[in-house]
Write an enzyme that holds these catalytic residues in place. Structure first.
Site, short mmCIF file in Angstrom:
data_model
loop_
_atom_site.label_atom_id
_atom_site.label_comp_id
_atom_site.label_asym_id
_atom_site.label_seq_id
_atom_site.Cartn_x
_atom_site.Cartn_y
_atom_site.Cartn_z
N PHE A 1 1.12 23.42 -6.09
CA PHE A 1 1.07 22.04 -5.63
C PHE A 1 1.63 21.41 -6.85
CE2 PHE A 1 -2.22 20.58 -8.35
CZ PHE A 1 -2.84 21.68 -8.60
N ARG B 1 -5.28 25.90 -15.83
CA ARG B 1 -6.57 25.82 -15.20
C ARG B 1 -7.23 27.04 -15.01
NH1 ARG B 1 -4.55 23.73 -11.21
NH2 ARG B 1 -5.10 21.54 -12.22
N ASP C 1 -9.41 17.38 -15.27
CA ASP C 1 -8.23 16.46 -15.51
C ASP C 1 -7.21 17.30 -16.05
OD1 ASP C 1 -7.54 13.62 -14.87
OD2 ASP C 1 -7.04 13.70 -16.84
N SER C 2 -6.10 17.03 -15.32
CA SER C 2 -4.86 17.92 -15.92
C SER C 2 -3.74 17.30 -15.62
CB SER C 2 -4.91 19.20 -14.75
OG SER C 2 -5.07 19.08 -13.38
N ASN D 1 -8.10 17.10 -4.57
CA ASN D 1 -6.92 17.82 -4.70
C ASN D 1 -7.01 19.14 -3.94
OD1 ASN D 1 -4.56 19.37 -5.25
ND2 ASN D 1 -3.97 18.23 -6.95
N LYS E 1 -5.94 22.10 -6.13
CA LYS E 1 -6.81 22.50 -7.10
C LYS E 1 -8.26 23.16 -6.52
CE LYS E 1 -6.89 18.57 -10.42
NZ LYS E 1 -7.69 17.52 -11.01
#
Ligand code: ITT
Length: 228
Positions: free
Chosen positions: A177, A206, A94-95, A34, A37
């Site tokens: 995003f 994050r 992982d989010s 991603n 990220k």
């Protein structure tokens, strides 16, 4: 893991980095496909005394399958998968977005909400459609992030972070995003897509998890070892 184990990792990475190149620093693989990220991590991990590398840079094209039921399980699955394939210390996150009125959905399925073929914009539209009859005060939710760090010797570290907000009715803002354009922060009066990279990193799920990861990595690299 003891100091000896950590030295083995350092030595192994030097060897896998070409063997003939002396003092190549230990690398940390930030395993994400991603780009949003990746941009955030680039800034967030700036203080880690390791050379940051990416899946593209190491030429890894395989895809980890996210079969876990929790953010933690999936973060470990991803970090372990890419660590095993590259031999590098690997960090994965992982989010996702949990919306209370949807029983926590899209949650761990945030990237796959609505099924394959959807873009970020399509997933935001779907979320807004599913919330169309939900009043402002019931549109609460949070972004969650679990970061896993997997070491070639098998040790695993995890850290997490969350940020509370409200899913607003219309997308607003062009930064970030995913669900950022509809994730409203009441104390700032803005969505996370209206924040600069620095400001989002300061308060995001994050950002919070990454700060813990940086502290952990600094401690480990100072001699504590991943298990300590
Ligand atoms: P990798 O697994 O390759 O890292 P991914 O996008 O598939 O990329 P996840 O499985 O962790 O990653 O899914 C995360 C999804 O949750 C992401 O695609 C967004 O839809 C949403 N999300 C997570 N963090 C977000 C953030 O900071 N802003 C907006 N949306 C976010």
């Amino acid at each position: 893991m003891d100091h000896q184990g950590l030295r083995c990792i350092l030595k192994r990475d030097r060897i896998s980095s070409g063997g003939t190149v002396p003092n190549v620093p230990m690398r940390l693989l930030v395993a994400t496909r991603n780009p949003g990220k990746a941009t955030e991590f680039e800034r967030l991990l700036g203080e880690v005394p390791l050379e940051i590398t990416s899946l593209d840079e190491v030429g890894c094209r395989e895809e980890a399958e996210e079969t876990g039921d929790t953010f933690k399980e999936n973060a470990i699955i991803k970090a372990r998968f890419y660590c095993e394939r590259t031999g590098l210390v690997t960090l994965a996150d992982d989010s996702g977005l949990e919306v209370d009125a949807l029983g926590g959905e899209p949650g761990v399925r945030s990237a796959r909400y609505g099924g394959p073929g959807y873009t970020d914009e399509g997933r935001v539209d779907l979320l807004l459609r599913n919330l169309r009859d939900v009043a402002w005060e019931d549109r609460t939710g949070r972004f969650r992030c679990v970061i896993a760090i997997v070491w070639p010797e098998g040790d695993v570290n995890t850290v997490d972070g969350a940020v509370e907000g409200i899913v607003q009715h219309e997308p607003k803002g062009a930064n970030g995003f995913g669900y950022d354009p509809v994730f409203y922060l009441p104390h700032l009066g803005k969505t996370t897509a209206e924040l600069s990279l620095e400001d989002k990193n300061e308060l995001s799920h994050r950002g919070k998890a990454a700060k813990k990861a940086v502290t952990l990595l600094q401690r480990i690299l100072a001699g504590g070892g991943p298990g300590g």
